[in-house]
Design a protein around this motif. Structure first.
Motif, PDB file in Angstrom:
ATOM      1  N   ALA A 166       0.815  -1.159  -0.061  1.00 18.15           N
ATOM      2  CA  ALA A 166       0.067  -0.192  -0.031  1.00 18.15           C
ATOM      3  C   ALA A 166       0.919   1.270   0.045  1.00 18.15           C
ATOM      4  N   LEU A 167       0.385   2.165  -0.639  1.00 12.08           N
ATOM      5  CA  LEU A 167       1.068   3.642  -0.896  1.00 12.08           C
ATOM      6  C   LEU A 167       0.040   4.735  -0.366  1.00 12.08           C
ATOM      7  N   PHE A 168       0.623   5.641   0.313  1.00 10.67           N
ATOM      8  CA  PHE A 168       0.049   6.890   0.807  1.00 10.67           C
ATOM      9  C   PHE A 168       0.782   8.268   0.184  1.00 10.67           C
ATOM     10  N   MET A 169      -0.096   8.839  -0.395  1.00  9.96           N
ATOM     11  CA  MET A 169       0.357  10.276  -0.874  1.00  9.96           C
ATOM     12  C   MET A 169      -0.285  11.279  -0.036  1.00  9.96           C
ATOM     13  N   ASN A 170       0.715  12.240   0.802  1.00  9.21           N
ATOM     14  CA  ASN A 170       0.230  13.206   1.731  1.00  9.21           C
ATOM     15  C   ASN A 170      -0.414  14.480   1.169  1.00  9.21           C
ATOM     16  N   CYS A 171      -1.536  14.604   1.299  1.00  6.65           N
ATOM     17  CA  CYS A 171      -1.987  15.967   0.509  1.00  6.65           C
ATOM     18  C   CYS A 171      -1.425  17.024   0.964  1.00  6.65           C
ATOM     19  N   ALA A 172      -0.840  17.296   1.821  1.00  9.48           N
ATOM     20  CA  ALA A 172      -0.032  18.452   2.386  1.00  9.48           C
ATOM     21  C   ALA A 172       1.153  18.656   1.529  1.00  9.48           C
TER      22      ALA A 172
END
Length: 447
Positions: free
Chosen positions: A255-261
């Motif tokens: 799983a991958l997560f891209m930080n909106c910030a």
């Protein structure tokens, strides 16, 4: 400050060119026994081999297979049971195999797992480095503690070290010292190169102990026993309990997560509330590898990469707050003409790919949400990227499927992945996208 003392016995020397002595090889054993070393060609990689070593004392090791670590073996008649583990899944898993053929030169295994197949005996194929690791305070380690020992080629100061062999050892609830052994392909050792052993102990989603200096083994007339010290690592994490919003996707058991910030992409640690996040994602039925918006309470932690040779920063999810397939991050920066197009590779300058080879199966597709996906030949990739008017950086790590690719496709994948790893710039000329390394085109795509 706690320390680890690692005693290394460099019991192997180079097994080619007549160097070393007879004690530097894994001993040849009698015919028609599993004991010894067996190898087979690596599919799609001409001239490359992988293998297994069965020691008389029950230890079992993989050679030139970095994604798995062997532990032990047991034979009952024609039945073979082998146990292995990985850095990501450090619990021992057993595979049951049937010995279909065993002679003094051939071995054929059938059954479950990766290890089935046909092998030939080559007791000069494998090398061995072995030793013992001692913790300073001799306290029992927590239940999730894992020891990783690696052998690396550190010859080039201007390039990353090259992993030659590794061993994962579960040490949960145990006291030191810990005996270990690392098998490696002896043919990859060159006397003019430098090799070193390093070690880490991880638990509570952190690298807790780590060697901080390179310590040599095998070549350059190094002593047979080397004292190696590792230090307690300080935790480098964000404050616990921080709400984070971003885009999440799940592919190929990762799983991958891209930080909106800030647009940065992180792997998601398989701990904390990760199981609930995966369940919520699958229940949305958004589609394979689809990106969905999430809000979680989490923090950044250090962990070892899937194949054990990278220390990476990951998102540890402590609590899932919201999952929504209809929401996105705010629009990102301008895409400078890359997004919304299908870029197909047509040239890899300087590579050794056949001149008449069709490269169009290697594809990249960029989005304005700073995501990139596509194919490197026959496997699919997915990750993040950063971009300005002249520089581009593809995020590490990239999620990738793990299919075996035939023939020249395997060579194509190696060329593309090496290029994407080191690319630092780009240029657009009409419908042609040049990805640059040190200002020169390394991969050329067109729409």
């Amino acid at each position: 400050m706690k320390s680890i003392f690692l005693f290394v016995i460099a019991s192997m020397a180079v097994l080619s060119g007549g160097c070393g002595n007879d004690s530097s090889v894994i001993p040849t054993v009698a015919a028609a026994t599993l004991e010894g070393t067996w190898k087979r060609p690596i599919n799609g990689m001409p001239g490359e081999f992988e293998g297994m070593t069965f020691s008389p004392d029950g230890h079992f090791g993989y050679i030139n297979i970095h994604s798995m670590s062997g532990a032990n073996w047991e034979q009952t008649g024609q039945q073979l049971k082998i146990s292995s583990l990985t850095v990501r899944y450090p619990q021992l898993e057993s595979s049951n195999l049937q010995i279909e053929k065993l002679t003094d030169t051939e071995l054929v295994l059938t059954g479950e797992g990766y290890s089935g197949g046909s092998y030939v005996r080559d007791d000069n194929f494998g090398g061995l480095v072995t030793g013992s690791l001692l913790l300073g305070d001799n306290a029992a380690l927590p239940e999730d503690a894992v020891l990783l020992v690696q052998l690396n080629d550190v010859s080039r100061a201007d390039a990353p070290s090259v992993l030659i062999g590794s061993r994962v050892i579960p040490v949960a609830g145990k006291n030191s010292p810990f005996d270990w052994r690392v098998y490696y392909p002896a043919g990859k050792i060159e006397q003019r190169n430098r090799y070193s052993v390093s070690a880490t102990i991880a638990y509570a989603n952190h690298i807790q102990f780590r060697t901080t200096t390179s310590y040599g083994v095998i070549t350059n007339d190094l002593p047979g026993i080397i004292n190696i010290e590792a230090e307690k690592m300080p935790a480098k994490v964000e404050p616990s309990g921080k709400p984070i919003q971003g885009m999440y996707n799940y592919m190929a058991d990762a799983a991958l997560f891209m930080n909106c910030a800030d647009g940065k992409t992180y792997p998601v640690a398989m701990a904390g509330d990760n199981a609930n996040l995966e369940r919520a994602y699958l229940e949305l039925k958004a589609g394979d590898n689809a990106k969905v918006w999430i809000e979680v309470v989490g923090r950044l932690v250090e962990q070892t990469g899937m194949e054990g040779n990278v220390i990476q920063t990951a998102l540890l999810v402590e609590k899932v707050m919201s999952v929504d397939k209809n929401k996105t991050c705010k629009p990102g920066p301008p895409d400078f003409g890359l997004a919304g197009k299908k870029w197909q590779l047509f040239e890899a300058p300087g590579s050794d790919l056949p001149a008449d080879m069709d490269l169009s199966s290697a594809v990249l597709e960029f989005t304005t949400e700073l995501r990139v996906s596509g194919s490197i030949g026959c496997n699919r990739i997915n990750g993040g990227y950063t971009l300005n008017d002249y520089e581009i950086m593809l995020g590490e790590p990239m999620a990738m499927t793990r299919m075996a690719c035939p023939g020249d496709l395997a060579k194509l994948e190696s060329v593309v992945m090496d290029g994407l790893k080191y690319v630092g710039g780009y240029e657009l000329k009409g419908d042609v996208l040049n990805l640059l390394i040190d200002g020169e085109p390394a991969l050329r795509y067109k729409t």
